[in-house]
Scaffold this active site. Structure first.
Site, PDB file in Angstrom:
ATOM      1  N   GLY A   9       0.855  -1.178   0.000  1.00 32.56           N
ATOM      2  CA  GLY A   9       0.000   0.000   0.000  1.00 32.56           C
ATOM      3  C   GLY A   9       0.894   1.231   0.000  1.00 32.56           C
ATOM      4  N   LYS A  31       1.407  -9.805  -0.548  1.00 28.59           N
ATOM      5  CA  LYS A  31       0.539 -10.992  -0.450  1.00 28.59           C
ATOM      6  C   LYS A  31      -0.187 -11.278  -1.770  1.00 28.59           C
ATOM      7  CE  LYS A  31      -3.045 -12.560   2.802  1.00 28.59           C
ATOM      8  NZ  LYS A  31      -3.781 -12.169   4.003  1.00 28.59           N
ATOM      9  N   GLN A  43     -11.256   6.183  -0.963  1.00 33.74           N
ATOM     10  CA  GLN A  43     -11.991   7.130  -1.805  1.00 33.74           C
ATOM     11  C   GLN A  43     -11.644   8.565  -1.439  1.00 33.74           C
ATOM     12  OE1 GLN A  43     -16.159   6.312  -1.368  1.00 33.74           O
ATOM     13  NE2 GLN A  43     -16.035   4.328  -2.373  1.00 33.74           N
ATOM     14  N   GLY A  44     -11.691   8.847  -0.107  1.00 34.59           N
ATOM     15  CA  GLY A  44     -11.703  10.229   0.375  1.00 34.59           C
ATOM     16  C   GLY A  44     -10.536  11.060  -0.094  1.00 34.59           C
ATOM     17  N   GLY A  45      -9.323  10.742   0.275  1.00 30.51           N
ATOM     18  CA  GLY A  45      -8.192  11.523  -0.172  1.00 30.51           C
ATOM     19  C   GLY A  45      -7.088  11.616   0.849  1.00 30.51           C
ATOM     20  N   GLU A 110     -14.097  16.627   5.151  1.00 28.87           N
ATOM     21  CA  GLU A 110     -14.708  15.426   5.726  1.00 28.87           C
ATOM     22  C   GLU A 110     -14.934  15.646   7.212  1.00 28.87           C
ATOM     23  OE1 GLU A 110     -12.619  11.849   4.545  1.00 28.87           O
ATOM     24  OE2 GLU A 110     -12.412  12.583   2.510  1.00 28.87           O
ATOM     25  N   ASP A 203      -1.961 -10.025   9.184  1.00 29.65           N
ATOM     26  CA  ASP A 203      -0.814 -10.945   9.163  1.00 29.65           C
ATOM     27  C   ASP A 203       0.449 -10.330   9.784  1.00 29.65           C
ATOM     28  OD1 ASP A 203      -2.566 -12.598   7.713  1.00 29.65           O
ATOM     29  OD2 ASP A 203      -1.880 -11.750   5.811  1.00 29.65           O
ATOM     30  N   HIS A 224     -16.587   2.769   9.861  1.00 25.82           N
ATOM     31  CA  HIS A 224     -17.014   3.840   8.958  1.00 25.82           C
ATOM     32  C   HIS A 224     -18.535   3.884   8.952  1.00 25.82           C
ATOM     33  CE1 HIS A 224     -17.588   6.306   5.412  1.00 25.82           C
ATOM     34  NE2 HIS A 224     -16.298   6.579   5.418  1.00 25.82           N
ATOM     35  N   ARG A 268     -16.351  10.349  13.411  1.00 26.65           N
ATOM     36  CA  ARG A 268     -16.840   9.106  12.817  1.00 26.65           C
ATOM     37  C   ARG A 268     -17.490   8.144  13.809  1.00 26.65           C
ATOM     38  NH1 ARG A 268     -12.589   7.057   8.335  1.00 26.65           N
ATOM     39  NH2 ARG A 268     -13.303   8.733   7.022  1.00 26.65           N
ATOM     40  N   HIS A 328     -13.539  -0.474   9.565  1.00 24.97           N
ATOM     41  CA  HIS A 328     -12.858   0.278   8.501  1.00 24.97           C
ATOM     42  C   HIS A 328     -11.356   0.395   8.724  1.00 24.97           C
ATOM     43  CE1 HIS A 328     -12.485   3.165   5.300  1.00 24.97           C
ATOM     44  NE2 HIS A 328     -12.158   4.160   6.108  1.00 24.97           N
ATOM     45  N   ARG A 363      -9.249   7.851  14.416  1.00 29.41           N
ATOM     46  CA  ARG A 363      -8.504   8.506  13.330  1.00 29.41           C
ATOM     47  C   ARG A 363      -9.350   9.576  12.642  1.00 29.41           C
ATOM     48  NH1 ARG A 363      -8.359   7.672   7.799  1.00 29.41           N
ATOM     49  NH2 ARG A 363      -9.744   5.872   8.048  1.00 29.41           N
ATOM     50  N   LEU A 369      -3.752   7.830   4.558  1.00 32.11           N
ATOM     51  CA  LEU A 369      -2.813   7.825   3.423  1.00 32.11           C
ATOM     52  C   LEU A 369      -1.633   8.741   3.755  1.00 32.11           C
ATOM     53  CD1 LEU A 369      -5.338   7.992   0.413  1.00 32.11           C
ATOM     54  CD2 LEU A 369      -4.050   6.002   1.196  1.00 32.11           C
TER      55      LEU A 369
HETATM   56  C1  SIN Z   1     -13.980   8.086   3.162  1.00 31.03           C
HETATM   57  O1  SIN Z   1     -13.819   8.427   2.005  1.00 31.03           O
HETATM   58  O2  SIN Z   1     -15.002   8.325   3.788  1.00 31.03           O
HETATM   59  C2  SIN Z   1     -12.892   7.315   3.859  1.00 31.03           C
HETATM   60  C3  SIN Z   1     -11.746   8.190   4.101  1.00 31.03           C
HETATM   61  C4  SIN Z   1     -10.930   7.698   5.264  1.00 31.03           C
HETATM   62  O3  SIN Z   1     -11.209   6.632   5.815  1.00 31.03           O
HETATM   63  O4  SIN Z   1     -10.013   8.407   5.672  1.00 31.03           O
END
Ligand code: SIN
Length: 491
Positions: A9, A31, A43-45, A110, A203, A224, A268, A328, A363, A369
């Protein structure tokens, strides 16, 4: 130095590229295929570009608030201070973040962010763009890539990690190294409902636990709030609520402001619990209403969600869609210092597998990311540097001794996932946790030695389940994503 990076990742790819560019001989072991894993699903960024009135300091404040007082301020300072350089690096490596017609980066918002500061690519396909660009950079670099290789265990010699044991095509093998960087992601498949891709079975954390590394905060599992209520699990980005979509009950009433002054953009864990409670009370899923955003905007800003919801028979431009929470992200993991070092010499951990202290009990959206990129680069830079400080507290091992028990019900992965969902999920009780621990220990006590990948994954899930429930039992008060209550209410 001969270095193995396990996982591909954003954290693993960044660590591998930085280590290679610093002159190390790098082997990247993964893996599945290169770039598979949770990053590609994001998705989010990436949070961390500061427009008018915003600052790194404010980003740090939001991160600390979301972490409910349990984040490490030093780790958070590093995250926000080094984020800009890592985002610039992603752009230089070919990630085309979305821009306005005059070339400015488009910034999304967000939950629990005080400002719009999240860059995205392909609308809602940020992780896929990052995984593609970094995987291409790794391929072009000459780094040795070993795909479809399962991490069986770490090799520890004289107290230091000296390589890994792998299972490839049914054959046990090994690779030697002077340092190993684990970047194997989280453990979403501990739960019956998860946003995580197949293979997210903890793992790396399990291997580190068996090797004797310190882990902490496993009880902090983020759920999530808005997964489309249609199998297989599909995440509807929080950015949709950031653009103005609302959550409504069975009567079409907006209910989040009953629970929190920030409404749909509350942290969240708050939104997830409110959704679960409302759904239990009304006996049907709550709905996300994005119709006010209009068909054109939805298709342009959220092309992936637009396509998948339509494929599943929902017309979200014209009707609210049913949503439900799912596991999530794991805030806890292998304890590291600020450079990714673990409690075992020559073992590093970066990304979701690590507990850097950035996330505390919860988080902040789109910090994952960023964390992978920032700490992936730092671990690579630290390969030759001695540790400057002892690892931060708290450090807890998750491997309490097994009791002598007989099995009360047969183990299966779905049975474990349902047990964790029922008793170690959004709402936790003392009785539920104790019951789950009993069952998990009885399954572990009678599990045969694993021989194939699926059996190794099951063993890893069981080990992590036991460590997670033990951690949840030890933390007797509610904080962040860990919510204790006297009695289950049927979610
Ligand atoms: C999302 O797009 O809602 C997820 C983003 C994240 O988990 O940071």
């Amino acid at each position: 130095m001969n270095v193995i990076v396990v996982g591909s990742g954003i954290a693993g790819l960044t660590a591998a590229l930085h280590a290679h560019e610093s002159g190390h001989v790098v082997t990247l072991v993964t893996k599945g295929a290169l770039g598979d894993g949770s990053t590609g699903f994001a998705q989010g960024g990436v949070a961390g570009v500061y427009g008018d009135g915003d600052s790194a300091r404010q980003h740090a404040r939001d991160t600390l608030d979301a972490g409910a007082g349990l984040s490490d301020p030093a780790a958070v300072s590093i995250l926000v201070a080094e984020g800009a350089a890592r985002i610039a690096e992603l752009i230089a490596r070919g990630v085309a973040f979305d821009r306005s017609p005059d070339g400015q980066l488009l910034l999304g918002r967000e939950a629990a962010h005080s400002h719009a500061r999240i860059v995205h690519a392909g609308g809602d396909a940020t992780g896929a763009a990052i995984a593609r660009a970094l995987s291409a950079a790794v391929r072009a670099s000459g780094i040795t890539v070993v795909e479809d290789a399962f991490l069986v265990d770490l090799v520890v010699v004289d107290g230091a990690v000296r390589g890994i044991r792998t299972l490839v095509d049914g054959t046990l093998g090994g690779l030697d190294a002077e340092a190993v960087i684990l970047a194997t992601g989280g453990a979403g498949h501990l739960y019956a409902h998860t946003t995580n891709p197949e293979g997210t079975t903890g793992d790396g954390i399990a291997a580190a636990l068996r090797a004797g590394a310190d882990v902490a905060d496993l009880e902090f599992v983020q759920f999530h709030p808005t997964i489309l209520d249609s199998a297989p699990a599909f995440l509807v980005s929080e950015a949709v609520r950031g653009e103005g979509a609302i959550l409504i009950d069975a009567d079409g009433r907006r209910f989040m402001f009953d629970v929190h002054p920030d409404g749909e953009l509350a942290p969240r864990d708050v939104v997830s619990r409110a959704i679960a409670r409302q759904a239990a009370a009304q006996g049907s899923p709550v709905r996300l209403d994005a119709t006010m955003l209009g068909a054109e905007m939805l298709a342009k800003r959220f092309p992936t969600i637009d396509r998948v919801t339509r494929e599943r028979g929902f017309d979200w431009a014209h009707e609210p869609i049913p949503v439900t929470p799912a596991a999530h992200y794991l805030m806890g993991g292998i304890v590291t210092d600020l450079d990714g070092r673990t409690s075992i010499p020559a073992l590093f951990a970066v990304g979701e597998v690590a507990r850097t202290g950035v996330h505390g009990a919860n988080r902040l959206a789109s910090n994952s990311l960023l964390e992978g990129a920032v700490f992936g680069a730092r671990a690579a830079a630290a390969l030759r540097m001695p540790a400057s400080a002892p690892l931060p507290a708290p450090t807890r091992r998750g491997d309490d001794p097994l009791p002598d028990r007989t099995t009360t019900s047969p183990f299966s992965r779905p049975a474990l996932q349902q047990l964790m969902w029922d008793h170690v999920g959004l709402l936790r009780t003392d009785d539920g946790l104790a019951q789950a621990l009993d069952v998990i220990r009885s399954w572990r006590a009678t599990a045969p030695a694993p021989r194939d990948v699926a059996a190794h994954e099951d063993a890893n899930l069981l080990l992590l389940a036991e460590a997670t429930v033990s951690a949840a039992l030890r933390r007797t008060t509610s904080v962040g994503a860990h919510f204790r209550e006297p009695a289950l209410i049927g979610v």
